[in-house]
Design a protein around this motif. Structure first.
Motif: not given
Length: 362
Positions: A92-100, A340-341
């Motif tokens: 569900e993370a919107k992008d790699h920043r949120e995933r990080r 993060e990717w």
């Protein structure tokens, strides 16, 4: 002259708002609750349960439960939060920043015993609640007629209904009906008193009256207990979201699990096909009834019991684990390493140094 507009507002964690609802379902539920409280006026505390909640900018100052509050140890709840954040990062993370940011929280939970965690603007907290059952004339309260009356099927293969606890908003100042308001008032000064509790547990219970003076009741749950001569014991370890789910689990146990294990828990005599036949017939008799709460076989009595969960609330929300709560487990890695990717490593041997190196390389 007294002017209510000039009086200081009562904090939300001390406010209980009582309302009256005119719809027929609410009226029947309220009457059912009043009768239940009158017939079963006492309470028997089993002990704490743990889960995790989130406070988002949209929810503030309220908190929202993200699991069903079923585990008996804080570390189990931390591990579930660990897994929740990892899956959120994966799916569900919107992008790699949120995933990080999410994976940074996962990394902390893999190594630290922490009960609160900030991920971006969201706050996650490990929360506790005390489980108790109502008792009257030596009998524990069974399910009420208005407890999930729509769930009546006996299909043992059908998926169980979603938990009413997941997504529950912890809002001390939310409007409730009179019976719940009175029950919460009754529980405000509730503390552990039994001699079976160690001194530090009793002291923490008294301290909670000051640090978390408010009380919120979570949706009721249901358990399968066995009635002994002067007490009860847990027969199935699970907690169930509807009475019928507990009934199905009891039947499933005797129709499927016992034949597979070829043993009957708590049965001192040597296991025999005759015993299995007796318990199987008892299970089928149980299923022929509508809303049964007691099953008897070979001198043993199994009961479906309604349990409640009381969560203490302070100025900053739900109570976290107490210092005296049993917490012997340590943190551990729950899910594979992810970058993060969204790339996942399934290597069998990933030590801390290797994880740190992967993060730096990413």
């Amino acid at each position: 002259m007294w002017d209510y507009r000039k009086q200081p507002a009562t904090p939300d964690h001390l406010t209980i708002r009582v309302t009256h609802r005119d719809d027929p379902v609410s009226q029947v539920t309220e009457l059912d609750a009043i009768h239940g409280g009158q017939r079963y006026p006492g309470i028997r505390v089993r002990g704490p349960l743990f889960g995790f909640a989130v406070q988002t900018p949209r929810d503030r100052p309220r908190w929202r439960l993200l699991d069903s509050m079923r585990t008996g140890f804080p570390q189990d709840a931390r591990d579930e939060l660990n897994s929740y954040l990892w899956l959120y990062a994966k799916d569900e993370a919107k992008d790699h920043r949120e995933r990080r940011r999410l994976l940074a929280g996962v990394a902390r939970l893999e190594k630290e015993r922490i009960d609160e965690l900030h991920v971006g603007r969201d706050r996650y907290r490990i929360v506790r609640a005390d489980e108790f059952a109502r008792i009257g004339n030596g009998e524990l309260e069974p399910p009420r007629p208005t407890d999930h009356p729509e769930d009546t099927h006996w299909d043992l293969e059908k998926r169980e209904p979603a938990s009413a606890t997941v997504g529950f908003v912890v809002d001390h100042a939310a409007e409730v009906q009179l019976s719940e308001g009175l029950e919460r008032l009754e529980l405000l000064e509730s503390v552990y008193t039994s001699a079976r509790f160690p001194p530090d547990v009793l002291a923490d219970s008294r301290r909670a009256l000051r640090t978390h003076p408010g009380v919120v009741l979570l949706p009721p749950a249901f358990r399968v207990l066995e009635r002994l001569e002067e007490s009860w014991t847990m027969f199935l370890a699970q907690q169930f979201d509807t009475p019928q789910a507990a009934r199905r689990a009891l039947v499933d146990y005797f129709l499927k699990t016992v034949p597979m294990l070829q043993e009957i828990p708590g049965w001192e005599a040597e296991y025999s096909e005759k015993d299995l036949e007796v318990f199987t017939k008892a299970a089928h008799r149980f299923m022929r009834q509508r809303g049964p709460n007691e099953m008897r076989a070979r001198g043993r009595t199994f009961q479906i019991v309604r349990v409640e969960r009381m969560m203490r609330i302070g100025p900053d929300g739900p109570e976290p684990p107490r210092p005296s709560d049993q917490d012997h487990q340590g943190p551990t890695k729950i899910r594979p390493t992810m970058d993060e990717w969204g790339n996942i490593s399934h290597a069998a041997d990933e030590d801390d140094e290797g994880d740190e190196g992967d993060e730096e390389e990413d």
